[in-house]
Design a protein around this motif. Structure first.
Motif, PDB file in Angstrom:
ATOM      1  N   THR A 178       0.864  -1.177   0.000  1.00 53.24           N
ATOM      2  CA  THR A 178       0.000   0.000   0.000  1.00 53.24           C
ATOM      3  C   THR A 178       0.903   1.230   0.000  1.00 53.24           C
ATOM      4  O   THR A 178       1.983   1.227   0.593  1.00 53.24           O
ATOM      5  CB  THR A 178      -0.933   0.045   1.223  1.00 53.24           C
ATOM      6  OG1 THR A 178      -0.163  -0.032   2.422  1.00 53.24           O
ATOM      7  CG2 THR A 178      -1.930  -1.097   1.192  1.00 53.24           C
ATOM      8  N   ILE A 179       0.444   2.245  -0.691  1.00 54.24           N
ATOM      9  CA  ILE A 179       1.221   3.476  -0.783  1.00 54.24           C
ATOM     10  C   ILE A 179       0.322   4.636  -0.372  1.00 54.24           C
ATOM     11  O   ILE A 179      -0.850   4.700  -0.742  1.00 54.24           O
ATOM     12  CB  ILE A 179       1.800   3.677  -2.201  1.00 54.24           C
ATOM     13  CG1 ILE A 179       2.712   4.897  -2.249  1.00 54.24           C
ATOM     14  CG2 ILE A 179       0.709   3.729  -3.251  1.00 54.24           C
ATOM     15  CD1 ILE A 179       3.561   4.988  -3.493  1.00 54.24           C
TER      16      ILE A 179
ATOM     17  N   LYS B  42       2.973  16.673   2.151  1.00 57.00           N
ATOM     18  CA  LYS B  42       4.020  17.177   1.261  1.00 57.00           C
ATOM     19  C   LYS B  42       4.244  16.258   0.071  1.00 57.00           C
ATOM     20  O   LYS B  42       5.244  16.369  -0.630  1.00 57.00           O
ATOM     21  CB  LYS B  42       5.319  17.364   2.038  1.00 57.00           C
ATOM     22  CG  LYS B  42       5.232  18.448   3.095  1.00 57.00           C
ATOM     23  CD  LYS B  42       6.554  18.635   3.781  1.00 57.00           C
ATOM     24  CE  LYS B  42       6.464  19.739   4.814  1.00 57.00           C
ATOM     25  NZ  LYS B  42       7.744  19.945   5.505  1.00 57.00           N
ATOM     26  N   ASN B  43       3.308  15.296  -0.132  1.00 58.20           N
ATOM     27  CA  ASN B  43       3.341  14.355  -1.255  1.00 58.20           C
ATOM     28  C   ASN B  43       4.526  13.388  -1.193  1.00 58.20           C
ATOM     29  O   ASN B  43       5.003  12.906  -2.212  1.00 58.20           O
ATOM     30  CB  ASN B  43       3.318  15.089  -2.589  1.00 58.20           C
ATOM     31  CG  ASN B  43       2.636  14.265  -3.658  1.00 58.20           C
ATOM     32  OD1 ASN B  43       1.749  13.460  -3.373  1.00 58.20           O
ATOM     33  ND2 ASN B  43       3.032  14.460  -4.898  1.00 58.20           N
ATOM     34  N   ARG B  44       5.014  13.110   0.037  1.00 61.98           N
ATOM     35  CA  ARG B  44       6.093  12.153   0.227  1.00 61.98           C
ATOM     36  C   ARG B  44       5.487  10.767   0.434  1.00 61.98           C
ATOM     37  O   ARG B  44       4.586  10.601   1.254  1.00 61.98           O
ATOM     38  CB  ARG B  44       6.956  12.541   1.427  1.00 61.98           C
ATOM     39  CG  ARG B  44       7.643  13.885   1.240  1.00 61.98           C
ATOM     40  CD  ARG B  44       8.380  14.301   2.470  1.00 61.98           C
ATOM     41  NE  ARG B  44       7.424  14.459   3.580  1.00 61.98           N
ATOM     42  CZ  ARG B  44       7.714  15.051   4.722  1.00 61.98           C
ATOM     43  NH1 ARG B  44       8.918  15.535   4.940  1.00 61.98           N
ATOM     44  NH2 ARG B  44       6.800  15.157   5.669  1.00 61.98           N
TER      45      ARG B  44
ATOM     46  N   SER C 201       7.528   8.460   4.636  1.00 64.28           N
ATOM     47  CA  SER C 201       7.542   9.908   4.343  1.00 64.28           C
ATOM     48  C   SER C 201       8.680  10.272   3.403  1.00 64.28           C
ATOM     49  O   SER C 201       9.372  11.273   3.593  1.00 64.28           O
ATOM     50  CB  SER C 201       7.621  10.723   5.639  1.00 64.28           C
ATOM     51  OG  SER C 201       6.469  10.497   6.411  1.00 64.28           O
ATOM     52  N   GLY C 202       8.886   9.430   2.380  1.00 64.21           N
ATOM     53  CA  GLY C 202       9.887   9.704   1.367  1.00 64.21           C
ATOM     54  C   GLY C 202      11.311   9.384   1.773  1.00 64.21           C
ATOM     55  O   GLY C 202      12.240   9.619   1.012  1.00 64.21           O
ATOM     56  N   ARG C 203      11.499   8.837   2.965  1.00 67.98           N
ATOM     57  CA  ARG C 203      12.842   8.507   3.447  1.00 67.98           C
ATOM     58  C   ARG C 203      13.013   7.005   3.572  1.00 67.98           C
ATOM     59  O   ARG C 203      12.081   6.297   3.945  1.00 67.98           O
ATOM     60  CB  ARG C 203      13.110   9.140   4.821  1.00 67.98           C
ATOM     61  CG  ARG C 203      13.165  10.636   4.770  1.00 67.98           C
ATOM     62  CD  ARG C 203      13.451  11.189   6.165  1.00 67.98           C
ATOM     63  NE  ARG C 203      13.847  12.559   6.059  1.00 67.98           N
ATOM     64  CZ  ARG C 203      15.106  12.975   6.144  1.00 67.98           C
ATOM     65  NH1 ARG C 203      16.069  12.116   6.374  1.00 67.98           N
ATOM     66  NH2 ARG C 203      15.388  14.250   6.030  1.00 67.98           N
TER      67      ARG C 203
END
Length: 68
Positions: free
Chosen positions: A24-25, A30-32, A53-55
């Motif tokens: 799942t995504i 912030k669109n991360r 969160s993009g990290r």
């Protein structure tokens, strides 16, 4: 996506409903992206990580996990 370890391999993850295995995504304000569950490459470099969160958050090798 490219493997974050730097090996250069491409990682393809299924996110469509009705397929297995499936991730799942979600995107934050912030669109991360955040993916669930973790990504664990069973071949190649063997990387095991979370995308939160993009990290990239690396999972510790089994040898580094505290045993109680």
């Amino acid at each position: 996506m490219l493997c974050p370890c730097g090996c250069g391999d491409s990682i393809e993850l299924m996110v469509m409903k009705g397929v297995a295995p499936r991730w799942t995504i979600h995107a934050d304000a912030k669109n991360r992206p955040t993916l669930h569950p973790s990504i664990w490459r069973q071949s190649g470099c063997g990387s095991h990580f979370w995308l939160k969160s993009g990290r990239v958050v690396w999972c510790r090798p089994e040898s580094q996990v505290n045993r109680f």
